[in-house]
Scaffold this active site. Structure first.
Site, PDB file in Angstrom:
ATOM      1  N   MET A  30      -2.945  15.892   0.720  1.00 56.43           N
ATOM      2  CA  MET A  30      -4.332  15.859   0.246  1.00 56.43           C
ATOM      3  C   MET A  30      -4.359  15.241  -1.157  1.00 56.43           C
ATOM      4  O   MET A  30      -5.305  15.443  -1.917  1.00 56.43           O
ATOM      5  CB  MET A  30      -4.929  17.268   0.250  1.00 56.43           C
ATOM      6  CG  MET A  30      -5.012  17.823   1.674  1.00 56.43           C
ATOM      7  SD  MET A  30      -6.324  19.006   1.929  1.00 56.43           S
ATOM      8  CE  MET A  30      -5.834  20.304   0.840  1.00 56.43           C
ATOM      9  N   GLY A  31      -3.317  14.471  -1.486  1.00 53.98           N
ATOM     10  CA  GLY A  31      -3.293  13.765  -2.768  1.00 53.98           C
ATOM     11  C   GLY A  31      -2.899  14.660  -3.922  1.00 53.98           C
ATOM     12  O   GLY A  31      -2.338  15.736  -3.727  1.00 53.98           O
ATOM     13  N   HIS A  37       5.786  16.467  -3.185  1.00 60.68           N
ATOM     14  CA  HIS A  37       5.436  15.446  -2.187  1.00 60.68           C
ATOM     15  C   HIS A  37       6.512  14.349  -2.162  1.00 60.68           C
ATOM     16  O   HIS A  37       6.899  13.883  -1.092  1.00 60.68           O
ATOM     17  CB  HIS A  37       4.096  14.789  -2.523  1.00 60.68           C
ATOM     18  CG  HIS A  37       2.914  15.710  -2.426  1.00 60.68           C
ATOM     19  ND1 HIS A  37       2.176  16.082  -3.514  1.00 60.68           N
ATOM     20  CD2 HIS A  37       2.350  16.324  -1.356  1.00 60.68           C
ATOM     21  CE1 HIS A  37       1.188  16.875  -3.128  1.00 60.68           C
ATOM     22  NE2 HIS A  37       1.272  17.045  -1.829  1.00 60.68           N
TER      23      HIS A  37
HETATM   24  O1  PAF Z   1      -0.611  20.757   3.329  1.00 63.61           O
HETATM   25  C1  PAF Z   1      -1.564  19.980   3.103  1.00 63.61           C
HETATM   26  O2  PAF Z   1      -1.632  19.296   2.069  1.00 63.61           O
HETATM   27  C2  PAF Z   1      -2.688  19.878   4.122  1.00 63.61           C
HETATM   28  O3  PAF Z   1      -2.945  21.096   4.716  1.00 63.61           O
HETATM   29  C3  PAF Z   1      -2.427  18.792   5.180  1.00 63.61           C
HETATM   30  C4  PAF Z   1      -1.225  19.102   6.037  1.00 63.61           C
HETATM   31  C5  PAF Z   1      -2.228  17.438   4.505  1.00 63.61           C
HETATM   32  C6  PAF Z   1      -3.642  18.677   6.105  1.00 63.61           C
HETATM   33  O4  PAF Z   1      -4.790  18.341   5.403  1.00 63.61           O
END
Ligand code: PAF
Length: 283
Positions: A30-31, A37
């Site tokens: 979700m950025g 990440h």
């Molecule tokens: O973990 C996240 O950031 C969100 O739940 C995901 C898996 C990108 C779905 O929107």
């Protein structure tokens, strides 16, 4: 770096890559990207030729509108950060809400064998229907060979494994260890919006989980739970929403310990109005 906002254009590009026999890894996000990440992206790059990173703040998984509005949106910074990893082997998919939902911003309704009703499911109504909806759609668009999810959202990871199994989606889901800051705080996009006072207070969460793990070696789940609740009551800046010691497979709270089962402790905490979650393997 290739960047797409439109799923049809992304699909064409991915089909062309696949036609050359190349493998695709996928990291949905979700950025507000951080090192947690990047560790998923690096894992993806170690196992695939190309990694697609989606950046999409999914409205249907927010049970609280204020939380959705407050969620950080930092697309340019995210793309710059990804470029430091690779400019050529990462593709960004950053759709608008319409590209995913058309005019109908609604979740599909799922049954994940009860996994969705525990912990986060009990406190965030409809959350896992929203997660299931977006992850299923993204997997259908990206068609990856492997998809990577962090164990910080351990319940989400179990639910996605179940989603893929129940809906026969041809992808291998890879769970990745929690990435922590030096002081133990689990990396989360929400950490960026903590006040300094709360940021200083939150390492207490992992510190308490680690001690709970030691205590669980000799004490019952109930007595460890009571101990944790007491510790949080003494923290004026943190409010415990839940602490649960649960079976790793069913995510149901443990009643009586068994040496044949594996357990994890899960916690959700408010630091001011920012909600953080964390968990730890206990045995
Ligand atoms: O973990 C996240 O950031 C969100 O739940 C995901 C898996 C990108 C779905 O929107």
């Amino acid at each position: 770096m290739k960047k797409f906002h439109n799923r049809t254009e992304l699909s064409y590009h991915i089909d062309a890559i696949k036609a050359k026999g190349k493998s695709i890894g996928f990291v949905p996000t979700m950025g507000a990207l951080h090192n947690g990440h990047l560790s998923l992206v690096n894992k993806g790059l170690s196992q695939n030729d190309i990694v697609v990173v989606s950046i999409f703040v999914n409205p249907t998984q927010f049970n609280n509108q204020e939380d959705l509005v407050k969620y950080p949106r930092t697309l340019d910074a995210d793309v710059s950060l990804l470029k430091t990893v690779s400019d050529t082997t990462i593709i960004v998919y950053a759709p608008l809400v319409e590209d995913i939902y058309g005019g109908n911003i609604k979740s599909q309704s799922f049954n994940f064998d009860g996994l969705e009703r525990e912990m986060e499911g009990a406190f965030r109504d409809g959350h896992f229907d929203g997660v299931g909806t977006i992850v299923k759609r993204l997997l259908e668009i990206v068609k990856p060979d492997y998809a990577y999810f962090g164990e910080k959202d351990f319940q989400q990871l179990q639910i996605i494994i179940k989603l893929v199994e129940l809906h026969h989606i041809p992808v291998k889901i890879i769970g990745c260890a929690i990435y922590r800051a030096e002081d133990g705080l689990a990396m989360s996009s929400r950490n960026e919006i903590l006040t300094q006072e709360h940021r200083d207070a939150v390492p207490f969460i992992y510190k308490t989980l680690k001690t709970a793990k030691v205590k669980f070696g000799t004490k019952s789940a109930q007595s460890v739970t009571e101990w944790v609740e007491k510790q949080f009551k003494q923290q004026p800046l943190l409010e415990l929403e839940y602490f649960s010691i649960a079976d790793t497979k069913t995510l149901k709270p443990v009643k009586r310990k068994s040496t044949k089962k594996t357990y994890r402790a899960f916690v959700a905490v408010y630091a001011g109005d920012i909600r953080l979650i964390d968990n730890i393997a206990l045995n």
